[in-house]
Design an enzyme around this catalytic site. Structure first.
Site, mmCIF file in Angstrom:
data_model
loop_
_atom_site.group_PDB
_atom_site.id
_atom_site.type_symbol
_atom_site.label_atom_id
_atom_site.label_comp_id
_atom_site.label_asym_id
_atom_site.label_seq_id
_atom_site.Cartn_x
_atom_site.Cartn_y
_atom_site.Cartn_z
ATOM 1 N N ASP A 179 30.988 16.667 5.616
ATOM 2 C CA ASP A 179 29.570 16.556 5.247
ATOM 3 C C ASP A 179 29.387 16.625 3.735
ATOM 4 O O ASP A 179 29.896 17.532 3.076
ATOM 5 C CB ASP A 179 28.767 17.668 5.923
ATOM 6 C CG ASP A 179 27.259 17.463 5.773
ATOM 7 O OD1 ASP A 179 26.809 16.297 5.768
ATOM 8 O OD2 ASP A 179 26.538 18.473 5.683
ATOM 9 N N HIS A 180 28.657 15.636 3.208
ATOM 10 C CA HIS A 180 28.385 15.503 1.782
ATOM 11 C C HIS A 180 29.677 15.420 0.969
ATOM 12 O O HIS A 180 29.778 15.958 -0.123
ATOM 13 C CB HIS A 180 27.464 16.626 1.281
ATOM 14 C CG HIS A 180 26.063 16.448 1.750
ATOM 15 N ND1 HIS A 180 25.646 16.894 2.987
ATOM 16 C CD2 HIS A 180 25.005 15.843 1.166
ATOM 17 C CE1 HIS A 180 24.369 16.586 3.145
ATOM 18 N NE2 HIS A 180 23.958 15.938 2.061
ATOM 19 N N GLU B 109 28.197 4.876 12.447
ATOM 20 C CA GLU B 109 28.148 4.711 10.992
ATOM 21 C C GLU B 109 26.732 4.331 10.575
ATOM 22 O O GLU B 109 26.237 4.775 9.552
ATOM 23 C CB GLU B 109 29.146 3.637 10.555
ATOM 24 C CG GLU B 109 29.236 3.462 9.064
ATOM 25 C CD GLU B 109 30.245 2.403 8.694
ATOM 26 O OE1 GLU B 109 31.140 2.713 7.887
ATOM 27 O OE2 GLU B 109 30.149 1.260 9.200
ATOM 28 N N HIS C 116 32.144 6.645 1.262
ATOM 29 C CA HIS C 116 33.494 6.084 1.338
ATOM 30 C C HIS C 116 33.470 4.684 0.752
ATOM 31 O O HIS C 116 32.425 4.145 0.413
ATOM 32 C CB HIS C 116 34.024 6.075 2.773
ATOM 33 C CG HIS C 116 33.373 5.086 3.691
ATOM 34 N ND1 HIS C 116 34.029 4.497 4.742
ATOM 35 C CD2 HIS C 116 32.126 4.563 3.733
ATOM 36 C CE1 HIS C 116 33.212 3.687 5.389
ATOM 37 N NE2 HIS C 116 32.050 3.711 4.801
ATOM 38 N N HIS D 90 29.863 3.954 -1.258
ATOM 39 C CA HIS D 90 28.577 3.807 -0.588
ATOM 40 C C HIS D 90 28.531 4.875 0.502
ATOM 41 O O HIS D 90 29.560 5.403 0.904
ATOM 42 C CB HIS D 90 28.392 2.389 -0.003
ATOM 43 C CG HIS D 90 29.312 2.071 1.121
ATOM 44 N ND1 HIS D 90 30.630 1.735 0.946
ATOM 45 C CD2 HIS D 90 29.104 2.051 2.457
ATOM 46 C CE1 HIS D 90 31.200 1.510 2.122
ATOM 47 N NE2 HIS D 90 30.293 1.704 3.059
ATOM 48 N N HIS E 80 26.745 6.845 4.159
ATOM 49 C CA HIS E 80 26.180 6.678 5.500
ATOM 50 C C HIS E 80 25.671 8.010 6.024
ATOM 51 O O HIS E 80 26.158 9.074 5.639
ATOM 52 C CB HIS E 80 27.239 6.160 6.489
ATOM 53 C CG HIS E 80 27.743 4.802 6.165
ATOM 54 N ND1 HIS E 80 27.020 3.666 6.427
ATOM 55 C CD2 HIS E 80 28.906 4.398 5.603
ATOM 56 C CE1 HIS E 80 27.724 2.607 6.037
ATOM 57 N NE2 HIS E 80 28.876 3.029 5.538
ATOM 58 N N CYS F 59 31.161 -3.109 1.301
ATOM 59 C CA CYS F 59 31.823 -1.842 1.620
ATOM 60 C C CYS F 59 32.995 -1.549 0.682
ATOM 61 O O CYS F 59 33.537 -0.446 0.678
ATOM 62 C CB CYS F 59 32.315 -1.843 3.059
ATOM 63 S SG CYS F 59 30.969 -1.903 4.265
#
Length: 139
Positions: A79-80, A128, A14, A39, A41, A33
């Site tokens: 996810d991903h 996060e 995100h 970037h 997490h 960010c």
């Protein structure tokens, strides 16, 4: 009252960016960010259900059903993925953990009622990073 928790994991990218602000203000407020190339997490989501155990099963909630529900309704969608671009329920929203956990609640709260007659969603905790997390109680 019993509290039962299930932890799930997902990876997502995100960026924090307010389109109403200048580039300078976005970088000033969000720092790294706000990276234009995103970037990522390794998120941990902990879903806590509260209630009284069913007298026939001893369960507040069947954890296998809870895990399946969380995966199908939330994890499979994030996810991903890029939270800003790929996730329908995040479209047009700032992709902060605070916003994300509130959206998760909207999805999970009614679905959990369907799998546990003696309980309900109590809390979501979203990590996060190992040191940064948010908690949401639906309020």
């Amino acid at each position: 009252m019993i509290h039962v928790s299930r932890k799930e994991h997902f990876n997502a990218a995100h960026k924090l960016w307010n389109p109403n602000w200048s580039d300078e203000k976005n970088f000033e407020v969000f720092g790294p960010c706000a990276n234009v190339n995103w970037h990522g997490h390794n998120f941990e989501l902990i879903v806590t259900v509260k209630g009284m155990p069913d007298p026939e099963t001893g369960f507040v909630v069947d954890l296998k059903k809870l895990s399946t529900l969380i995966r199908r309704l939330v994890i499979d969608k994030v996810d991903h993925k890029n939270l800003n671009v790929d996730v329908d329920f995040m479209q047009g929203k700032l992709a902060s953990c605070e916003t994300l956990v509130m959206e998760f609640w909207k999805i999970l709260e009614p679905a959990i009622k369907d799998i546990t007659p003696n309980g309900g969603l109590y809390k979501l905790k979203l990590y996060e990073t190992p040191r940064n997390f948010v908690e949401y109680f639906g309020e």
